[in-house]
Design a protein around this motif. Structure first.
Motif, PDB file in Angstrom:
ATOM      1  N   ARG A 103       0.830  -1.209   0.000  1.00  0.00           N
ATOM      2  CA  ARG A 103       0.000   0.000   0.000  1.00  0.00           C
ATOM      3  C   ARG A 103       0.863   1.256   0.000  1.00  0.00           C
ATOM      4  O   ARG A 103       0.536   2.239  -0.667  1.00  0.00           O
ATOM      5  CB  ARG A 103      -0.938   0.005   1.214  1.00  0.00           C
ATOM      6  CG  ARG A 103      -1.768   1.280   1.308  1.00  0.00           C
ATOM      7  CD  ARG A 103      -2.841   1.192   2.366  1.00  0.00           C
ATOM      8  NE  ARG A 103      -3.925   0.325   1.958  1.00  0.00           N
ATOM      9  CZ  ARG A 103      -4.845   0.659   1.055  1.00  0.00           C
ATOM     10  NH1 ARG A 103      -4.791   1.836   0.449  1.00  0.00           N
ATOM     11  NH2 ARG A 103      -5.800  -0.171   0.736  1.00  0.00           N
ATOM     12  N   GLU A 104       1.959   1.243   0.730  1.00  0.00           N
ATOM     13  CA  GLU A 104       2.829   2.420   0.818  1.00  0.00           C
ATOM     14  C   GLU A 104       3.420   2.801  -0.534  1.00  0.00           C
ATOM     15  O   GLU A 104       3.615   3.983  -0.821  1.00  0.00           O
ATOM     16  CB  GLU A 104       3.969   2.156   1.810  1.00  0.00           C
ATOM     17  CG  GLU A 104       3.528   2.165   3.269  1.00  0.00           C
ATOM     18  CD  GLU A 104       4.669   1.796   4.198  1.00  0.00           C
ATOM     19  OE1 GLU A 104       5.801   1.565   3.699  1.00  0.00           O
ATOM     20  OE2 GLU A 104       4.444   1.713   5.420  1.00  0.00           O
ATOM     21  N   ARG A 105       3.711   1.798  -1.377  1.00  0.00           N
ATOM     22  CA  ARG A 105       4.406   2.105  -2.625  1.00  0.00           C
ATOM     23  C   ARG A 105       3.518   2.053  -3.869  1.00  0.00           C
ATOM     24  O   ARG A 105       4.007   2.223  -4.986  1.00  0.00           O
ATOM     25  CB  ARG A 105       5.582   1.139  -2.813  1.00  0.00           C
ATOM     26  CG  ARG A 105       5.226  -0.294  -3.135  1.00  0.00           C
ATOM     27  CD  ARG A 105       6.502  -1.081  -3.426  1.00  0.00           C
ATOM     28  NE  ARG A 105       6.249  -2.372  -4.028  1.00  0.00           N
ATOM     29  CZ  ARG A 105       6.140  -3.525  -3.384  1.00  0.00           C
ATOM     30  NH1 ARG A 105       6.272  -3.517  -2.053  1.00  0.00           N
ATOM     31  NH2 ARG A 105       5.912  -4.660  -4.011  1.00  0.00           N
ATOM     32  N   THR A 106       2.212   1.856  -3.667  1.00  0.00           N
ATOM     33  CA  THR A 106       1.329   1.687  -4.818  1.00  0.00           C
ATOM     34  C   THR A 106       0.258   2.764  -4.863  1.00  0.00           C
ATOM     35  O   THR A 106      -0.500   2.933  -3.901  1.00  0.00           O
ATOM     36  CB  THR A 106       0.647   0.303  -4.770  1.00  0.00           C
ATOM     37  OG1 THR A 106       1.644  -0.701  -4.607  1.00  0.00           O
ATOM     38  CG2 THR A 106      -0.120   0.038  -6.058  1.00  0.00           C
ATOM     39  N   PRO A 107       0.141   3.494  -5.974  1.00  0.00           N
ATOM     40  CA  PRO A 107      -0.943   4.465  -6.122  1.00  0.00           C
ATOM     41  C   PRO A 107      -2.279   3.747  -6.244  1.00  0.00           C
ATOM     42  O   PRO A 107      -2.330   2.558  -6.588  1.00  0.00           O
ATOM     43  CB  PRO A 107      -0.592   5.207  -7.424  1.00  0.00           C
ATOM     44  CG  PRO A 107       0.278   4.263  -8.174  1.00  0.00           C
ATOM     45  CD  PRO A 107       1.033   3.475  -7.143  1.00  0.00           C
ATOM     46  N   GLU A 108      -3.374   4.460  -5.957  1.00  0.00           N
ATOM     47  CA  GLU A 108      -4.703   3.855  -6.029  1.00  0.00           C
ATOM     48  C   GLU A 108      -5.115   3.716  -7.489  1.00  0.00           C
ATOM     49  O   GLU A 108      -5.935   4.461  -8.007  1.00  0.00           O
ATOM     50  CB  GLU A 108      -5.719   4.703  -5.244  1.00  0.00           C
ATOM     51  CG  GLU A 108      -5.556   4.620  -3.748  1.00  0.00           C
ATOM     52  CD  GLU A 108      -5.810   3.206  -3.238  1.00  0.00           C
ATOM     53  OE1 GLU A 108      -6.628   2.484  -3.834  1.00  0.00           O
ATOM     54  OE2 GLU A 108      -5.182   2.821  -2.242  1.00  0.00           O
ATOM     55  N   ASP A 109      -4.553   2.740  -8.142  1.00  0.00           N
ATOM     56  CA  ASP A 109      -4.835   2.497  -9.545  1.00  0.00           C
ATOM     57  C   ASP A 109      -4.827   0.988  -9.769  1.00  0.00           C
ATOM     58  O   ASP A 109      -3.897   0.300  -9.332  1.00  0.00           O
ATOM     59  CB  ASP A 109      -3.771   3.170 -10.416  1.00  0.00           C
ATOM     60  CG  ASP A 109      -3.906   2.794 -11.883  1.00  0.00           C
ATOM     61  OD1 ASP A 109      -3.147   1.917 -12.321  1.00  0.00           O
ATOM     62  OD2 ASP A 109      -4.774   3.356 -12.557  1.00  0.00           O
ATOM     63  N   GLY A 110      -5.871   0.474 -10.426  1.00  0.00           N
ATOM     64  CA  GLY A 110      -5.999  -0.965 -10.596  1.00  0.00           C
ATOM     65  C   GLY A 110      -4.804  -1.595 -11.286  1.00  0.00           C
ATOM     66  O   GLY A 110      -4.311  -2.647 -10.892  1.00  0.00           O
ATOM     67  N   ARG A 111      -4.294  -0.936 -12.345  1.00  0.00           N
ATOM     68  CA  ARG A 111      -3.173  -1.510 -13.086  1.00  0.00           C
ATOM     69  C   ARG A 111      -1.911  -1.509 -12.222  1.00  0.00           C
ATOM     70  O   ARG A 111      -1.122  -2.459 -12.251  1.00  0.00           O
ATOM     71  CB  ARG A 111      -2.945  -0.726 -14.380  1.00  0.00           C
ATOM     72  CG  ARG A 111      -2.013  -1.432 -15.353  1.00  0.00           C
ATOM     73  CD  ARG A 111      -2.051  -0.754 -16.722  1.00  0.00           C
ATOM     74  NE  ARG A 111      -3.324  -0.913 -17.377  1.00  0.00           N
ATOM     75  CZ  ARG A 111      -3.672  -1.987 -18.076  1.00  0.00           C
ATOM     76  NH1 ARG A 111      -2.839  -3.023 -18.173  1.00  0.00           N
ATOM     77  NH2 ARG A 111      -4.842  -2.065 -18.673  1.00  0.00           N
TER      78      ARG A 111
END
Length: 201
Positions: free
Chosen positions: A82-90
């Motif tokens: 979660r810390e390194r991932t933007p809120e985007d499905g891909r």
């Protein structure tokens, strides 16, 4: 007895308990659940056999604690993702694919041990709450806890378990790029839920 002495004993006890849990995981990795016994764990941990009974009332309690420990590692994985991932499905598909590939390749023995304990819960009810722990926490992270449809969440985690089981028996262990298309497809309902949450939030 001084506070320092008490704290020292507690710290020593926690280190020994941790050593027993780590030893249990290694024994399951090497010999399967059938290899777990007081004597085998004590030998692996380098502690007296009586220590196992001191910290755990029986083998089931030891296995529950080991499975919970594995669940906490998975929960930590989710937090790092979660810390390194933007809120985007891909983007999430790529992040999860990388984590699954790591579990299959770099952490293969531990992953097999975790799944063996996970499946053992079907036969031993005492293990079931621990087996469900990572799913419950993972589900709470989806859509930032807003309006995640229970059926969709169950389908997602069931599909990930299926992908992992297939990967573990594959002749050529998959890499992240092999997981990503399936995960992108599976995460489409999550993107929908996120968009609904943004509109109604």
């Amino acid at each position: 007895m001084t506070v320092e002495h008490t704290d020292g004993r507690l710290a020593k006890g926690e280190r020994r308990r941790r050593a027993i849990l780590d030893a249990t995981t290694r024994v399951v990795e090497r010999d399967g659940v059938a290899g777990v016994s007081h004597r085998a764990i004590a030998r692996e941990a380098g502690v007296p056999p009586a220590s196992i009974s001191y910290y755990f009332t029986g083998i089931d309690e030891l296995l529950v604690a080991t499975l919970l420990e594995s669940a906490e590692l998975l929960i930590a994985d989710i937090a790092r993702m979660r810390e390194r991932t933007p809120e985007d499905g891909r983007a999430w598909a790529k992040t999860i694919a990388e984590n699954l590939a790591e579990m299959i390749n770099e952490r293969r023995a531990r992953t097999i041990a975790e799944y063996e304990l996970y499946l053992l819960a079907a036969r031993r009810p005492a293990l079931r709450p621990a087996a469900r722990r990572w799913i419950e926490v993972g589900a709470s992270e989806i859509n930032e806890g807003r309006g995640a449809d229970e059926g969709i969440v169950k389908a997602l985690f069931a599909a990930i378990d299926g992908l992992m089981m297939q990967a573990l028996i594959a002749d050529e262990p998959p890499v992240a790029a092999d997981f990503e298309p399936a995960l992108h497809f599976l995460l489409q309902p999550m993107s929908y839920l996120r968009e609904v949450g943004e509109v109604t939030g």
